[in-house]
Write a protein that holds these residues in place. Sequence first.
Motif: not given
Length: 344
Positions: A182-187, A189-194, A262-272
């Motif tokens: 909710s209070d994510y710092d995009f600056d 993190a390196g990119e503005p893309h949500r 840059a904002n795809a922070q955490m990998i939570v699943a490996l589908n294949g």
Amino acid sequence: MTKTNPGRFFEDYRIGQVIRHAVPRTVAEGERALYHALYPARHALYSSDEFASNCGLESSPMDDLLAFHIVFGKTVPDVSLNAVANLGYAQGRWLAPVWPGDTLRSESQVIGLKQNSNGKSGVVWVRTEGLNQMEEPVLDYVRWVMVRKRDPDAPAPETVVPDLAPVVMPEDLVFPEGLDFSDYDFDLAGEPHRWGDYQLGEKIDHVDGVTIEEAEHMLATRLWQNTAKVHFDATNREDGRRLIYGGHVISMARALSFNGLANAQMIVALNGGTHANPCFAGDTVRAWSEVLDKAETPAPGVGAIRLRLVATKGDSGAFRLKDAEGRYHPDVLLDLDYWALMPV
């Protein structure tokens, strides 16, 4: 009496067999530093305790793929020491963060067997679970491997091919306790893309490339205690070349994907995942991604994004994957399908 271990061959596996893998590994901060030295990894959640704390976590966890490599490496002496090739992955989930000081071990169950028509090898499917010092699962996944037979005349086992889901459903994703974007710092993190800025079918050229060096991949494979002969012993292949560990390519491509994701922070699943073509020292790895799906999550400010990550040794901007017959283009090294978490 022979005390050395030649590894398991195809005829040594049985359906339902459970293998507890040696050797447990305590993870320290030094491994994070070495991981970031080996790969251009820059995702903020894994680089800064302060950034992670601002996202609701107690501190910065270890990189998801670092945990995967450690859990995977434990399995190699028992599952793929005599492998011809690691063929694929499915149904992988990261179940809990790994913190500095955690001790990881691995355990696998054989869930599928199929002898190849040449009678010289067969495919083994295993479900592997990584556990921490409290016996809590931190990661599980399925992989399948082509393994040599010790004796070509050994009878073929009954064929059992597991029915594997093509994708981990969004409702089955597991989120770290307290995660809040909710209070994510995009600056920082390196990119503005949500999450909302990415469209289904969108393709992203990650632009950058890294030439694989023999010394770096050898160091990485030793770091994960991966003992597969094809990665170390140049006499193990007819061409006299050491095959780059597929996980090295995965981590390199994931790190390169920072430029655009840059904002795809955490990998939570490996589908294949498929290692489509071999990688050798001297190859220059580039990467591109495709947005396959998106899902809302119950975590505040957090969205899930399903991505195809393709590593290539050719022009990443060409977005090549398969030909008209469905065969991978010879420049494609990796085709990976995963879910990541991103701020909405």
